[in-house]
Write a protein that holds these residues in place. Sequence first.
Motif, PDB file in Angstrom:
ATOM      1  N   ASP A 115       0.829  -1.206   0.000  1.00 64.81           N
ATOM      2  CA  ASP A 115       0.000   0.000   0.000  1.00 64.81           C
ATOM      3  C   ASP A 115       0.863   1.256   0.000  1.00 64.81           C
ATOM      4  N   ARG A 116       1.893   1.242   0.850  1.00 63.87           N
ATOM      5  CA  ARG A 116       2.760   2.414   0.953  1.00 63.87           C
ATOM      6  C   ARG A 116       3.588   2.626  -0.310  1.00 63.87           C
ATOM      7  N   LEU A 117       3.885   1.544  -1.018  1.00 68.27           N
ATOM      8  CA  LEU A 117       4.679   1.653  -2.232  1.00 68.27           C
ATOM      9  C   LEU A 117       3.842   2.071  -3.441  1.00 68.27           C
ATOM     10  N   MET A 118       2.554   1.805  -3.397  1.00 69.64           N
ATOM     11  CA  MET A 118       1.671   2.209  -4.491  1.00 69.64           C
ATOM     12  C   MET A 118       1.372   3.697  -4.376  1.00 69.64           C
ATOM     13  N   THR A 119       0.971   4.289  -5.496  1.00 70.65           N
ATOM     14  CA  THR A 119       0.569   5.688  -5.454  1.00 70.65           C
ATOM     15  C   THR A 119      -0.676   5.834  -4.589  1.00 70.65           C
ATOM     16  N   ARG A 120      -0.922   7.036  -4.121  1.00 68.88           N
ATOM     17  CA  ARG A 120      -2.087   7.271  -3.275  1.00 68.88           C
ATOM     18  C   ARG A 120      -3.378   6.978  -4.050  1.00 68.88           C
ATOM     19  N   PRO A 121      -4.339   6.283  -3.444  1.00 70.67           N
ATOM     20  CA  PRO A 121      -5.592   5.985  -4.160  1.00 70.67           C
ATOM     21  C   PRO A 121      -6.259   7.248  -4.687  1.00 70.67           C
ATOM     22  N   HIS A 122      -6.828   7.141  -5.879  1.00 70.72           N
ATOM     23  CA  HIS A 122      -7.585   8.259  -6.433  1.00 70.72           C
ATOM     24  C   HIS A 122      -8.841   8.523  -5.614  1.00 70.72           C
ATOM     25  N   ASN A 123      -9.394   7.456  -5.063  1.00 71.93           N
ATOM     26  CA  ASN A 123     -10.626   7.566  -4.276  1.00 71.93           C
ATOM     27  C   ASN A 123     -10.494   6.658  -3.055  1.00 71.93           C
ATOM     28  N   GLU A 124     -10.984   7.112  -1.911  1.00 76.43           N
ATOM     29  CA  GLU A 124     -10.818   6.357  -0.670  1.00 76.43           C
ATOM     30  C   GLU A 124     -12.003   5.464  -0.334  1.00 76.43           C
ATOM     31  N   GLU A 125     -13.201   5.815  -0.734  1.00 76.36           N
ATOM     32  CA  GLU A 125     -14.376   5.024  -0.368  1.00 76.36           C
ATOM     33  C   GLU A 125     -15.405   5.074  -1.494  1.00 76.36           C
ATOM     34  N   PRO A 126     -15.506   4.013  -2.320  1.00 80.29           N
ATOM     35  CA  PRO A 126     -14.654   2.826  -2.288  1.00 80.29           C
ATOM     36  C   PRO A 126     -13.244   3.153  -2.762  1.00 80.29           C
ATOM     37  N   ARG A 127     -12.286   2.368  -2.298  1.00 82.86           N
ATOM     38  CA  ARG A 127     -10.895   2.662  -2.579  1.00 82.86           C
ATOM     39  C   ARG A 127     -10.486   2.120  -3.935  1.00 82.86           C
ATOM     40  N   TYR A 128      -9.998   3.031  -4.804  1.00 84.41           N
ATOM     41  CA  TYR A 128      -9.484   2.593  -6.104  1.00 84.41           C
ATOM     42  C   TYR A 128      -8.430   3.571  -6.603  1.00 84.41           C
ATOM     43  N   TRP A 129      -7.631   3.076  -7.552  1.00 87.60           N
ATOM     44  CA  TRP A 129      -6.565   3.858  -8.169  1.00 87.60           C
ATOM     45  C   TRP A 129      -6.880   4.012  -9.660  1.00 87.60           C
ATOM     46  N   ILE A 130      -6.905   5.244 -10.158  1.00 85.64           N
ATOM     47  CA  ILE A 130      -7.070   5.480 -11.590  1.00 85.64           C
ATOM     48  C   ILE A 130      -6.063   6.543 -12.003  1.00 85.64           C
ATOM     49  N   ASP A 131      -5.226   6.215 -12.995  1.00 85.68           N
ATOM     50  CA  ASP A 131      -4.259   7.204 -13.466  1.00 85.68           C
ATOM     51  C   ASP A 131      -4.987   8.388 -14.108  1.00 85.68           C
ATOM     52  N   ARG A 132      -4.406   9.560 -13.930  1.00 81.93           N
ATOM     53  CA  ARG A 132      -5.015  10.793 -14.447  1.00 81.93           C
ATOM     54  C   ARG A 132      -5.273  10.695 -15.953  1.00 81.93           C
ATOM     55  N   THR A 133      -4.330  10.107 -16.698  1.00 83.67           N
ATOM     56  CA  THR A 133      -4.509  10.030 -18.148  1.00 83.67           C
ATOM     57  C   THR A 133      -5.736   9.215 -18.521  1.00 83.67           C
ATOM     58  N   SER A 134      -6.060   8.202 -17.728  1.00 78.36           N
ATOM     59  CA  SER A 134      -7.252   7.395 -18.015  1.00 78.36           C
ATOM     60  C   SER A 134      -8.526   8.151 -17.656  1.00 78.36           C
ATOM     61  N   LEU A 135      -8.499   8.915 -16.574  1.00 78.32           N
ATOM     62  CA  LEU A 135      -9.658   9.731 -16.222  1.00 78.32           C
ATOM     63  C   LEU A 135     -10.002  10.715 -17.334  1.00 78.32           C
ATOM     64  N   GLU A 136      -8.980  11.157 -18.076  1.00 72.66           N
ATOM     65  CA  GLU A 136      -9.189  12.148 -19.129  1.00 72.66           C
ATOM     66  C   GLU A 136      -9.444  11.533 -20.490  1.00 72.66           C
ATOM     67  N   THR A 137      -9.356  10.203 -20.621  1.00 72.27           N
ATOM     68  CA  THR A 137      -9.528   9.531 -21.908  1.00 72.27           C
ATOM     69  C   THR A 137     -11.009   9.391 -22.250  1.00 72.27           C
ATOM     70  N   ARG A 138     -11.352   9.759 -23.490  1.00 66.15           N
ATOM     71  CA  ARG A 138     -12.740   9.654 -23.966  1.00 66.15           C
ATOM     72  C   ARG A 138     -12.935   8.331 -24.701  1.00 66.15           C
ATOM     73  N   ASP A 139     -14.083   7.711 -24.506  1.00 65.80           N
ATOM     74  CA  ASP A 139     -14.351   6.459 -25.209  1.00 65.80           C
ATOM     75  C   ASP A 139     -14.890   6.757 -26.601  1.00 65.80           C
ATOM     76  N   GLU A 140     -14.862   5.760 -27.479  1.00 72.68           N
ATOM     77  CA  GLU A 140     -15.246   5.981 -28.876  1.00 72.68           C
ATOM     78  C   GLU A 140     -16.753   5.872 -29.110  1.00 72.68           C
ATOM     79  N   ILE A 141     -17.524   5.495 -28.092  1.00 77.03           N
ATOM     80  CA  ILE A 141     -18.971   5.331 -28.287  1.00 77.03           C
ATOM     81  C   ILE A 141     -19.728   6.628 -28.004  1.00 77.03           C
ATOM     82  N   VAL A 142     -19.579   7.163 -26.801  1.00 76.63           N
ATOM     83  CA  VAL A 142     -20.318   8.380 -26.443  1.00 76.63           C
ATOM     84  C   VAL A 142     -19.394   9.588 -26.314  1.00 76.63           C
ATOM     85  N   GLY A 143     -18.094   9.378 -26.329  1.00 77.76           N
ATOM     86  CA  GLY A 143     -17.155  10.494 -26.359  1.00 77.76           C
ATOM     87  C   GLY A 143     -16.972  11.234 -25.060  1.00 77.76           C
ATOM     88  N   THR A 144     -17.380  10.641 -23.942  1.00 75.64           N
ATOM     89  CA  THR A 144     -17.176  11.304 -22.648  1.00 75.64           C
ATOM     90  C   THR A 144     -15.961  10.695 -21.944  1.00 75.64           C
TER      91      THR A 144
END
Length: 448
Positions: A282-311
């Motif tokens: 846990d300490r070696l991983m980057t800080r979770p993007h969200n604490e409850e529920p706890r998950y990690w998402i890289d910033r570049t993926s949060l900003e990536t748009r999908d090809e179906i609806v474009g959001t």
Amino acid sequence: MAGAGGQTVGIILAGGRGERAKPITLESADYIRSKALIPFAGRRLVEWVIDSCREQGIRRFYVVAQGLENRSQIKLLLGHGERYGVEIQYSRARFDRYNVGSGAATLHNLEQWDLDDQALVLPVDSIFEFSLSELECTHRENGALVTVAAVARSPLEVAGKYGVIQAEPSGLVGGFVEKPGLERLRELFPQSAGAEDHGMVPTNAGMYLVDCRRLRAAARDPELMRHAHQRLDWGRELLPWLVDHGLPVAAHHIARLGDLGNVEDYLGTLRDVLGGGYPQMDRLMTRPHNEEPRYWIDRTSLETRDEIVGTTLAEKISSGSVVIGPGVRIGRHVEIGPGVRMEYTDIGDGAEVREGSRLSRAACGESSVIGPYAEITDSYLGPMVEIQSERRRPVRLQDFSAVGDGAHLWPGTQLSGVRIYPRLRVPAISNLPAGTHITSSDDILRWV
């Protein structure tokens, strides 16, 4: 000599072939990657081993490799440790023929490297939650030649799979039994009889703190020398020999061991890590993007748009179109479609998860593509796997199925406990017996 000032050094046993972990350890049907390079939670397994030990003060490592491919793969990744803030040295190729078992490899290379201080011997197919300082304290207090890291497990979990430790009242180890069956466990540990799910048994975790000078002296015994040139594993031969000859072997209980030696254990350990069961990682991983529920998402993926609806993924999570449950790690530049649901899942860099897919307790390698409405549960997908799922013919994988690197599955495929080897193109199949290995096109023709 060992590390400056007598500090503990690390010896990483990385020469195993990883047969049990196939197809995770395969890059193609006839090309096996080192177990050290198994991808795990965004990095290679040996990188987690190096970093977790470095955080506890180990700055010098010795890697016991085996053969051209194993050695070159590891050295290409780790170099001499510059990226990791450590020093790394490798066993010499001319000594490979002497590495007949983990114990023999350790003894021969202690001599090669002229190590006289203290060393922590580590396998490369496990992760550990442990305190090095507490392990060293037990080692000193018992005047031990070797201190074995022990993990408590239930008899049902142990039977036929793990070596067990028999402790003496003195606190030293009185004996070892390699992978006993359930009846034998009941004889050895009567307190666990009738409570197979609750009575705990001490097992050998495969990590050892050793006094290098004294172990080298013991290895000069003619009988042990003969074993070291024939076959000498730590658990089956070396530890029992040391105990039988009155040499002090201690045991120290550590918090946790995560085995990655097969598909089931790999996925179980991944779930535990993503669920927070390994505080050191846990300490070696980057800080979770969200604490409850706890998950990690890289910033570049949060900003990536999908090809179906474009959001973007961030927009879909905010609107509830995508639901990210606990224990999810999403790497860089991942594209997630609308209607996706996932929990306790690791998604590698550059992957695509198309609309409507459901993933639970799964691992998806880099640049893998999961088609629409696929259902992936308790399963492993290697890098560049393509799941050609469709809404009317969804692909369903469950019960510790595994799909090797670069394999393609056609729409409608349904697999339970089946292993697909790398680079195969598999037409829609179902109802294969659990435990089936599809290793070639001939196997595909047999089942279609």
